[in-house]
Write an enzyme that holds these catalytic residues in place. Structure first.
Site, PDB file in Angstrom:
ATOM      1  N   ASP A 184       0.749  -1.363  -0.224  1.00 14.82           N
ATOM      2  CA  ASP A 184       0.029  -0.004  -0.050  1.00 14.82           C
ATOM      3  C   ASP A 184       0.851   1.211   0.105  1.00 14.82           C
ATOM      4  O   ASP A 184       0.180   2.330  -0.382  1.00 14.82           O
ATOM      5  CB  ASP A 184      -0.941  -0.039   1.263  1.00 14.82           C
ATOM      6  N   GLY A 206      -6.221  -1.016  -2.008  1.00 14.74           N
ATOM      7  CA  GLY A 206      -6.012   0.567  -1.183  1.00 14.74           C
ATOM      8  C   GLY A 206      -7.334   0.927  -0.299  1.00 14.74           C
ATOM      9  O   GLY A 206      -8.180   1.346  -0.999  1.00 14.74           O
ATOM     10  N   SER A 231     -10.426   4.479 -26.160  1.00 13.23           N
ATOM     11  CA  SER A 231     -10.286   3.502 -25.120  1.00 13.23           C
ATOM     12  C   SER A 231     -10.192   4.514 -23.752  1.00 13.23           C
ATOM     13  O   SER A 231      -9.486   5.381 -23.770  1.00 13.23           O
ATOM     14  CB  SER A 231      -9.246   2.340 -24.933  1.00 13.23           C
ATOM     15  N   GLU A 245      -9.931   0.415  -3.851  1.00 15.51           N
ATOM     16  CA  GLU A 245     -11.126  -0.214  -3.344  1.00 15.51           C
ATOM     17  C   GLU A 245     -11.669   0.639  -2.299  1.00 15.51           C
ATOM     18  O   GLU A 245     -13.053   0.338  -2.002  1.00 15.51           O
ATOM     19  CB  GLU A 245     -10.535  -1.555  -2.834  1.00 15.51           C
ATOM     20  N   HIS A 263      -6.268  -9.792  -5.575  1.00 18.83           N
ATOM     21  CA  HIS A 263      -4.985 -10.311  -4.965  1.00 18.83           C
ATOM     22  C   HIS A 263      -4.063 -10.559  -5.979  1.00 18.83           C
ATOM     23  O   HIS A 263      -2.601 -10.996  -5.288  1.00 18.83           O
ATOM     24  CB  HIS A 263      -5.301 -11.709  -3.926  1.00 18.83           C
TER      25      HIS A 263
HETATM   26  O1  F6P Z   1      -2.837  -3.984   3.403  1.00 13.22           O
HETATM   27  C1  F6P Z   1      -2.410  -4.662   2.052  1.00 13.22           C
HETATM   28  C2  F6P Z   1      -3.762  -4.737   1.417  1.00 13.22           C
HETATM   29  O2  F6P Z   1      -3.598  -5.461   0.207  1.00 13.22           O
HETATM   30  C3  F6P Z   1      -4.873  -3.627   1.167  1.00 13.22           C
HETATM   31  O3  F6P Z   1      -4.493  -2.788   0.133  1.00 13.22           O
HETATM   32  C4  F6P Z   1      -6.182  -4.562   1.039  1.00 13.22           C
HETATM   33  O4  F6P Z   1      -7.376  -3.865   1.402  1.00 13.22           O
HETATM   34  C5  F6P Z   1      -5.980  -5.765   2.158  1.00 13.22           C
HETATM   35  O5  F6P Z   1      -4.770  -5.994   2.135  1.00 13.22           O
HETATM   36  C6  F6P Z   1      -6.599  -6.915   1.662  1.00 13.22           C
HETATM   37  O6  F6P Z   1      -6.380  -7.729   2.826  1.00 13.22           O
HETATM   38  P1  F6P Z   1      -6.811  -9.246   2.912  1.00 13.22           P
HETATM   39  O7  F6P Z   1      -6.038 -10.081   2.102  1.00 13.22           O
HETATM   40  O8  F6P Z   1      -6.936  -9.660   4.242  1.00 13.22           O
HETATM   41  O9  F6P Z   1      -8.273  -9.410   2.134  1.00 13.22           O
END
Ligand code: F6P
Length: 324
Positions: free
Chosen positions: A128, A171, A217, A224, A254
């Site tokens: 982040d 984020g 485009s 998020e 992820h």
């Molecule tokens: O802190 C890192 C992060 O990737 C954030 O950007 C995101 O909101 C969060 O972790 C997601 O966490 P998890 O893997 O527990 O869903």
């Protein structure tokens, strides 16, 4: 310092392994034993320790994730859990700890350190980039590269079908991934959590303006936790308010946390891991080792987690101008 512990905590990030390797090898060089604590603070509470020699970290420099595994520990939020952790640390004769993680990790470290007068040094491990006292956290650069690689692919379809894609990046509380990825992929706009104004309204006006060049485009990057809502809700608003556009929503999720660390990630993680051991040996504690202007810097935990760095408004303005 005869024996130190190392753990990774919070969300995993590319480069954590490179930092662990640097810690273990630097300690070995100085004749300091290392204990790998598995699964973050839960491993401290549950006595999940593994002796690490210099060979234990062979061939991990280039690997994403963390060989130590990681967790957000509920147990460590309780005094009972922290007492148990301290008992285990004492029984294992550990003299100091290096914790690699983000704001939650340092919040826990700070409380523990003050409660038990125990030396801890932190390394910024999060994609982040939301820590004060370092220009780049371990994982941020690689995550940015993952995002622009994905968006470049999305751009091919956007271009072929004359579409607008709303792309959600990670984020929850910070827009640093959105900001730099947005610049790197030529986004029309970015939306982010720290925003003080409604940037979506402005985007709708811009997209509908008569003077706007008809583009084949368009990419809109949404963090998020954006103030205006997640990518799905932003996409819904745009579909309603900008009828001239064919709109799709993509959530990257992820994939941003995984993958092999970039070269700069490996370099910085190695430098910081190396320095973390040296600073513990010199008697430093309660600080995060970071890098500012390419030089090692130290920031007290309490300051590092403040998340007061503001999104650079000049960069935001630049995004608008470069996408006309
Ligand atoms: O802190 C890192 C992060 O990737 C954030 O950007 C995101 O909101 C969060 O972790 C997601 O966490 P998890 O893997 O527990 O869903």
């Amino acid at each position: 310092m005869k024996k130190i512990g190392v753990l990774t905590s919070g969300g995993d990030s590319p480069g954590m392994n490179a930092a662990v390797r640097a810690v273990v090898r630097t300690a070995a060089y100085h004749g300091v034993q290392v204990v790998g604590v598995q699964r973050g603070y839960d491993g401290l509470i549950e006595n999940d320790f593994v002796e690490f020699g210099r060979g234990s970290v062979a061939n991990i420099l280039q690997r994403g994730g963390t060989i130590l595994k990681s967790m957000r520990s509920d147990g460590f939020r309780t005094l009972e859990g922290r007492k148990k952790a301290f008992e285990n640390i004492k029984n294992a004769e550990i003299d100091g700890l290096i914790v690699i993680g983000g704001d939650g990790t340092f919040t826990g470290a700070n409380i523990f350190m003050n409660e038990f007068d125990f030396p801890i040094i932190g390394l910024p491990g999060t994609i982040d980039n939301d820590l004060v006292g370092t220009d780049f956290t371990i994982g941020y650069d690689t995550a940015l590269n993952t995002v622009i690689d994905a968006v470049d692919k999305i751009r091919d379809t956007a271009e072929s079908h004359n579409r607008l894609f709303v792309v959600e990046v990670m984020g929850k509380d910070a827009g640093f991934i959105a900001l730099r990825a947005g610049i790197g992929c030529g986004a029309a706009a970015i939306l982010y959590p720290e925003s003080e104004e409604d940037r979506l309204k402005d985007l709708v006006v811009r997209m509908n303006s008569q003077g706007r060049r008809k583009k084949l485009s368009n990419i809109v990057i949404v963090a998020e936790g954006a103030k205006e809502g997640d990518a799905q809700s932003v996409g819904n608003v745009l579909k309603k308010e900008c009828p001239g556009y064919d709109i799709r929503v993509v959530v990257l999720g992820h994939i941003q946390r995984g993958g092999s660390p970039s070269c700069m990630e490996r370099v910085r993680a190695s430098q910081m891991g190396f320095e973390a051991v040296n600073s513990l040996r010199e008697g430093r504690r309660g600080e995060m080792v970071g890098m500012v202007n390419d030089k090692i810097s130290y920031t007290p935990f309490a300051k590092a987690i403040k998340n007061q760095e503001k999104i650079d408004v000049n960069l935001l303005k630049m995004i608008d101008i470069l996408s006309i």
